[in-house]
Design a protein around this motif. Structure first.
Motif, short mmCIF file in Angstrom:
data_model
loop_
_atom_site.label_atom_id
_atom_site.label_comp_id
_atom_site.label_asym_id
_atom_site.label_seq_id
_atom_site.Cartn_x
_atom_site.Cartn_y
_atom_site.Cartn_z
N LYS A 1 0.84 -1.20 0.00
CA LYS A 1 0.00 0.00 0.00
C LYS A 1 0.88 1.25 0.00
O LYS A 1 1.97 1.27 0.57
CB LYS A 1 -0.92 0.02 1.23
N ASP A 2 0.38 2.29 -0.65
CA ASP A 2 1.08 3.57 -0.61
C ASP A 2 0.98 4.15 0.79
O ASP A 2 -0.07 4.08 1.43
CB ASP A 2 0.46 4.55 -1.62
N TRP A 3 2.11 4.74 1.25
CA TRP A 3 2.12 5.31 2.59
C TRP A 3 1.17 6.50 2.69
O TRP A 3 1.05 7.30 1.76
CB TRP A 3 3.52 5.76 2.98
N SER A 4 0.49 6.60 3.82
CA SER A 4 -0.37 7.75 4.10
C SER A 4 -0.52 7.84 5.61
O SER A 4 -0.30 6.85 6.33
CB SER A 4 -1.76 7.57 3.46
N PRO A 5 -0.90 9.00 6.14
CA PRO A 5 -1.15 9.11 7.58
C PRO A 5 -2.22 8.13 8.06
O PRO A 5 -2.12 7.60 9.16
CB PRO A 5 -1.61 10.56 7.75
N GLU A 6 -3.22 7.89 7.21
CA GLU A 6 -4.29 6.96 7.58
C GLU A 6 -3.75 5.52 7.70
O GLU A 6 -4.10 4.79 8.64
CB GLU A 6 -5.42 7.01 6.55
N LEU A 7 -2.88 5.13 6.77
CA LEU A 7 -2.28 3.80 6.82
C LEU A 7 -1.40 3.69 8.06
O LEU A 7 -1.46 2.68 8.78
CB LEU A 7 -1.46 3.54 5.56
N ARG A 8 -0.60 4.70 8.31
CA ARG A 8 0.28 4.72 9.50
C ARG A 8 -0.52 4.49 10.78
O ARG A 8 -0.16 3.63 11.60
CB ARG A 8 0.99 6.07 9.55
N ASP A 9 -1.61 5.21 10.93
CA ASP A 9 -2.41 5.10 12.16
C ASP A 9 -3.12 3.74 12.25
O ASP A 9 -3.23 3.17 13.34
CB ASP A 9 -3.43 6.23 12.23
N GLY B 1 7.34 4.93 6.20
CA GLY B 1 7.19 5.11 4.78
C GLY B 1 8.50 5.36 4.05
O GLY B 1 9.59 5.25 4.63
N GLU C 1 6.68 13.00 8.89
CA GLU C 1 6.38 13.84 7.73
C GLU C 1 6.21 12.97 6.48
O GLU C 1 7.01 12.07 6.24
CB GLU C 1 7.52 14.84 7.50
N PRO C 2 5.19 13.26 5.68
CA PRO C 2 5.03 12.51 4.43
C PRO C 2 6.16 12.88 3.46
O PRO C 2 6.75 13.96 3.57
CB PRO C 2 3.67 12.99 3.90
#
Length: 203
Positions: free
Chosen positions: A79-87, A136, A199-200
């Protein structure tokens, strides 16, 4: 075929639970397979059917503890990294952490014995993979550190809770006014706060 509910699986789970009790009481190095068998009320031969050595039992412990970690890694990979994926990765890792409290205590109290074991190294590889998913691509050193701190906050909460209990001599539900469930909720809250500063990638 063995199923999760089969007698063999139940026996393996019982062996792991009893081994954890004895490791907590006497330490990993000082606990023998004979003592584990005696506590279970079975012969050594019956124990050997499931685990040949203490290292095999440790591998069983690691597999049990790593199952949610493996699920989270499988969810995040590709999956592409995102804040939502991180959480979401952190929430999946934290889910059921309180139930794995004895496993966490075993890891904290037996780190020297586990550090260079095959099971310990395999768990370390899983943790590194999870940390990589959390921060990420193209992370700064600070973001690597934030991902590591966020992920290990659950372990740190268990260590802190156990320290409080040892100092107070109280029951689990009364340690510093914080119970296991509340401690895990606090750990996830802190993990999400720390991870929020990752940070993204700037493109």
């Amino acid at each position: 075929m063995t199923t999760p509910q089969s007698p063999r699986s139940d026996t393996r789970a019982r062996i792991i639970d009893v081994a954890l009790e004895l490791f907590a009481e006497h330490g990993y190095e000082k606990t023998s397979l004979r003592e584990i068998a005696d506590r279970l009320g079975v012969t050594k031969a019956a124990l050997y059917y499931h685990f040949k050595t203490k290292d095999d039992i440790v591998r069983g412990i690691v597999e049990k503890m790593a199952a949610p970690l493996d699920d989270a890694i499988a969810f995040g990979e590709g999956k592409d990294w995102s804040p939502e994926l991180r959480d979401e990765l952190l929430r999946r890792f934290a889910a059921g952490m309180g139930e794995r409290a004895p496993l966490l205590r075993f890891f904290h109290e037996n780190q020297p014995a586990l550090r260079e074991s095959a099971a310990g190294l395999a768990f370390k590889e899983r943790m590194i993979k999870m940390i990589t998913l959390l921060h990420g691509p193209e992370p700064s050193f600070r973001d690597k550190l934030r991902a590591t701190v966020a992920l290990t906050s659950m372990h740190s909460a268990m260590f802190l809770l156990k320290t409080d209990l040892c100092e107070t001599g109280r029951e689990l539900s009364a340690g510093s006014g914080v119970g296991l469930e509340e401690a895990m909720e606090a750990a996830l809250e802190v993990a999400l706060e720390v991870a929020a500063h990752i940070e993204p990638p700037a493109h």
